[in-house]
Design a protein around this motif. Structure first.
Motif, mmCIF file in Angstrom:
data_model
loop_
_atom_site.group_PDB
_atom_site.id
_atom_site.type_symbol
_atom_site.label_atom_id
_atom_site.label_comp_id
_atom_site.label_asym_id
_atom_site.label_seq_id
_atom_site.Cartn_x
_atom_site.Cartn_y
_atom_site.Cartn_z
ATOM 1 N N ASP A 161 0.848 -1.200 0.000
ATOM 2 C CA ASP A 161 0.000 0.000 0.000
ATOM 3 C C ASP A 161 0.880 1.244 0.000
ATOM 4 O OD1 ASP A 161 -2.205 1.965 1.110
ATOM 5 O OD2 ASP A 161 -3.294 0.115 0.682
ATOM 6 N N ARG A 207 8.104 9.380 0.522
ATOM 7 C CA ARG A 207 6.739 9.306 1.064
ATOM 8 C C ARG A 207 6.779 8.722 2.487
ATOM 9 N NH1 ARG A 207 1.473 11.326 0.373
ATOM 10 N NH2 ARG A 207 -0.054 9.653 0.620
ATOM 11 N N ASP A 220 -6.329 4.770 -5.435
ATOM 12 C CA ASP A 220 -6.911 5.520 -4.322
ATOM 13 C C ASP A 220 -7.224 6.955 -4.741
ATOM 14 O OD1 ASP A 220 -7.734 5.954 -1.730
ATOM 15 O OD2 ASP A 220 -5.839 5.353 -0.807
ATOM 16 N N ASN A 228 -7.912 10.457 -2.243
ATOM 17 C CA ASN A 228 -8.092 10.751 -0.826
ATOM 18 C C ASN A 228 -8.467 12.178 -0.461
ATOM 19 O OD1 ASN A 228 -7.590 8.176 0.467
ATOM 20 N ND2 ASN A 228 -5.552 8.331 -0.415
ATOM 21 N N GLY A 232 -11.427 4.513 1.298
ATOM 22 C CA GLY A 232 -12.457 3.491 1.499
ATOM 23 C C GLY A 232 -13.507 3.632 0.414
ATOM 24 N N TRP A 253 -12.644 -0.916 -2.458
ATOM 25 C CA TRP A 253 -12.367 -1.019 -1.021
ATOM 26 C C TRP A 253 -13.546 -0.356 -0.308
ATOM 27 C CZ3 TRP A 253 -11.014 -3.470 2.826
ATOM 28 C CH2 TRP A 253 -10.522 -2.929 4.009
#
Ligand code: DGJ
Length: 722
Positions: free
Chosen positions: A363, A370, A475, A477, A526, A542
């Motif tokens: 992940d 990072r 993803d 976010n 999510g 997810w």
């Protein structure tokens, strides 16, 4: 033939296996809505629209005071000529006039369905879908609107969208995809609301004499409201009652509304969010609205979900993963967060392989610099301080241990602290001379620009080419702020949010097309973009950043209204749980996680040695029942939103799996029964290689649920059909 036009009656009949949808040309060629509901044979006009002179309702024809658009049940209502209810679209001409008047011109009916040009859309073999296009026109404005209807008979689904074109420059200020007028208001409205870590709560209330709006203005469909509207009878439940749904195939700003008018009619609509949005349409251009999926049943919510799940599995999800079993994965997030270390990953990988896990996912935290969430997005190169041997080597190590390898990316974002931003500050969405508003320490890339999109496609494809990668978690976010683009002309600035979504779909299309074998999972902190738009590119999502099994019982229960289990990522995580601090037995964490696409998101090396055999056994069990969970039919049995328990079962022609979750242990607890659904009454089912029961017994007498003195207790029953 699922679509018929009766020219004498000027009537369109759309028929699925169990429902009918009927429209007629009313006076003056306005397109009226006559019926949507249970299938009717030989419809003959028994419920014809009644007209009456009603005060303050303007008339198209002075001599006929009974005909008013304000009371006519319509298909795609307009603004300006007398209908004061919410319109489906609005346009502005160069004189700044907003009056519009579209009437029926012609129609086409054909077998098959074309994809939308720039937007994700459903698909089918030619034999499985029929299309109706109704051409509407406002000759004075030069505006043409084509209303598309696609009938999928076996799924009992109709999809809709609209296509705009013009002979004069126009500005579109509202362009919804579907609108339906019901001549009744005896409904409850079911919607879903939530937040990060609290995705999709069910909300049900009777309609009141007002407009109820469900919408997003965040630049994403979001966890806050879901692009899903459901009207049902007041007494509808999982097994009975009429249910009507609309679901949007789009991942950005949306607007859904249910309006009750003074004469107790209901207008249900969904489409693009009109707030802060307009679109300049020039002659020879077209504007397509996103597609809407509509379904009807008179057999309650389980049947509704069965229809929607079948539709998602057959006509939304595509590619080689469509019918394939999805691997059990390990994800590094909750075990390591940003503290990615090669040696630790390999230590976990050894245990993962031993437990029977099939896919190892790296992940966030693997790329240059990072170390937390304030930097590096956009710089998609390996951080060799953390992974000295690089991604390709790590992937090889994982493969040597018999697992596949997957990686996390967040392609739509840019950190201010990144080489990309230092070189290209213009790549971020922004408004000139305004400070950036930051979300999770990051900015959003301006995907309205083809240069930016090319950069993203190239840098992400480089990563995917650099190693053996079989899975990608995509993803997203943060939501959009500073909604403007340095790449767009002034007059197109208010198109930014929709152009951003078109850009997202463009890069997703290009990347997924280049790597058709990779299994993509979408994520937005999510389930922040768990919608049909995303599922057109990525076959699983997810479900929530909340991995607490008790919270997940509700989240997955509500999500299953629209989405099948195979699309729902669902992980066993550590206790105390990182989101709630709750301590839940491993058996319950597994029971909930096995109800979707199973994964593990904890430091596997720290599982207590006593629990290792149990986890191994659970993984083996999931492998055995995976075809049932991922491809079987799900029935919800007990609603965790209205009581202390949640339960559901999965059924196919070989097996049944029933799952029961109790929240709190109660004093003087009642003895409970779990009644299964979806079995064959006369078939015999053997419980865990033991006792044999008939389908009717399990469905009507039910199973006694053991009465335990334990919070967060679960029960799982496995049956084999004999
Ligand atoms: C949000 C996701 O939902 C998490 O699972 C994880 O991938 C983090 N982002 C990583 O930043």
């Amino acid at each position: 033939m699922s679509i018929t036009y009766l020219s004498q009656e000027k009537r369109f009949l759309l028929e699925t296996n169990h429902s009918s949808y009927i429209m007629e040309l009313a006076h003056h060629d306005f397109l009226s809505h006559v019926y949507w509901g249970k299938k009717i044979t030989n419809y003959h006009g028994s419920n014809k629209i009644l007209y009456r002179d009603r005060g303050f309702c303007p008339n198209i024809e002075p001599s006929d005071r009974t005909f008013s658009l304000d009371t006519l049940p319509q298909e795609y209502p307009q603004y300006g000529n007398g209908d004061y209810r919410p319109c489906a679209y609005q346009v502005k001409n160069e004189q700044n006039e907003t009056f519009s008047d579209i009437r029926y011109v012609s129609h086409e009916i054909y077998q098959g369905k074309q994809p939308l040009q720039q937007l994700p859309s459903s698909y089918a073999d030619e034999k499985d879908v029929e299309t109706l296009i109704i051409h509407m026109q406002d000759k004075t404005l030069g505006l043409s609107i084509d209303l598309y209807y696609h009938v999928f008979p076996t799924c009992d689904v109709i999809t809709r969208y609209a296509k705009f074109h013009t002979t004069q420059p126009l500005t579109l200020t509202k362009m919804l995809s579907a609108s339906v007028d019901f001549r009744r208001d005896d409904f409850d409205l079911v919607t879903m609301y939530g937040a990060h870590n609290n995705d999709r709560n069910l909300d049900r209330r009777p309609l009141t004499s007002a407009t109820t709006v469900v919408e997003s203005m965040r630049g994403a469909s979001s966890p806050h409201q879901t692009p899903f509207l459901c009207l049902c009878n007041h007494n509808a439940d999982e097994q009975q009652g009429e249910v009507y749904t609309m679901q949007f195939v789009y991942s950005g700003n949306f607007h859904g509304s249910v309006h009750v008018d003074p004469y107790r009619n209901v207008r249900m609509q969904i489409g693009l969010q009109p707030f802060d949005c307009e679109w300049h349409l020039s002659p020879n251009e077209i504007f397509e609205t996103p597609e809407v999926v509509m379904t009807y049943t008179d057999q309650g919510f389980n049947q509704m979900s069965k229809q929607l799940h079948t539709f998602v599995k057959q006509h939304i999800v595509r590619g080689i993963w469509k019918d394939k079993q999805r691997p059990i994965l390990f994800n590094s997030w909750e075990s390591l967060y940003f503290d990615i270390r090669e040696d630790k990953l390999l230590e976990i990988a050894d245990t993962a392989a031993d437990l029977g896990i099939e896919l190892f996912v790296l992940d966030d935290g693997w790329f240059k610099g990072r170390n937390d969430d304030n930097s590096s997005l956009g710089d998609w190169v390996c951080d060799t301080k953390k992974l000295p041997h690089g991604i390709a080597w790590l992937s090889e190590q994982i493969h040597q241990r018999g697992m596949q390898f997957g990686i996390w990316v967040e392609p739509e974002m840019i950190s201010e602290d990144s080489d990309l931003y230092r070189t290209h500050p213009e790549y971020a969405l922004q408004i000139k001379d305004r400070e950036h508003v930051i979300g999770r320490g990051q900015l959003v890339l301006d995907l309205t620009s083809s240069n930016v999109r090319d950069y993203v496609v190239e840098s992400i494809c480089n990563v995917l080419r650099s190693a053996k990668i079989e899975y990608v978690k995509w993803d997203m976010n943060r939501h959009l702020t500073n909604i403007g683009s340095l790449f767009l002309e002034t007059k197109h600035q208010r198109e930014t949010a929709h152009r951003y979504m078109l850009g997202v779909y463009d890069i997703m299309q290009r990347i997924t097309q280049q790597f058709p074998d990779i299994l993509f999972e979408s994520c937005s902190s999510g389930g922040g973009r768990f919608d049909l738009g995303m599922l057109c590119y990525m076959p699983q999502t997810w479900t929530s950043d909340n991995t607490d099994a008790i919270c997940r019982t509700k989240i997955q229960y509500a999500t299953s209204y629209m989405m099948p289990a195979i699309t729902m990522g669902s992980h066993v995580s550590v206790c105390p749980n990182h989101q709630t601090g709750r301590i839940t037995p491993m058996s319950t964490r597994f029971a909930v996680a096995m109800s979707g696409r199973l994964g593990y998101e904890l430091d596997l090396t720290k599982i207590h040695e006593d629990e290792i055999p149990l986890v191994k056994q659970q993984i083996a069990l999931y492998k055995q029942y995976r075809p049932l969970v991922q491809h079987g039919t799900m029935y919800r049995l007990k609603n965790p939103f209205t009581g202390n328990e949640g339960a559901w079962c999965f059924v196919n022609d070989k097996n049944v799996l029933a799952i029961y979750i109790k929240t709190l242990s109660e004093p003087a607890a009642p003895f409970r029964i779990l009644r299964l659904q979806g079995l064959e009454e006369d078939a015999l089912y053997q419980l865990n290689h033991g006792d044999v029961y008939s389908g009717s017994e399990l469905m009507y007498a039910g199973i006694s649920i053991p009465n335990t003195k334990e919070d967060f207790h679960s029960e799982v029953w496995y049956f084999t059909k004999l």
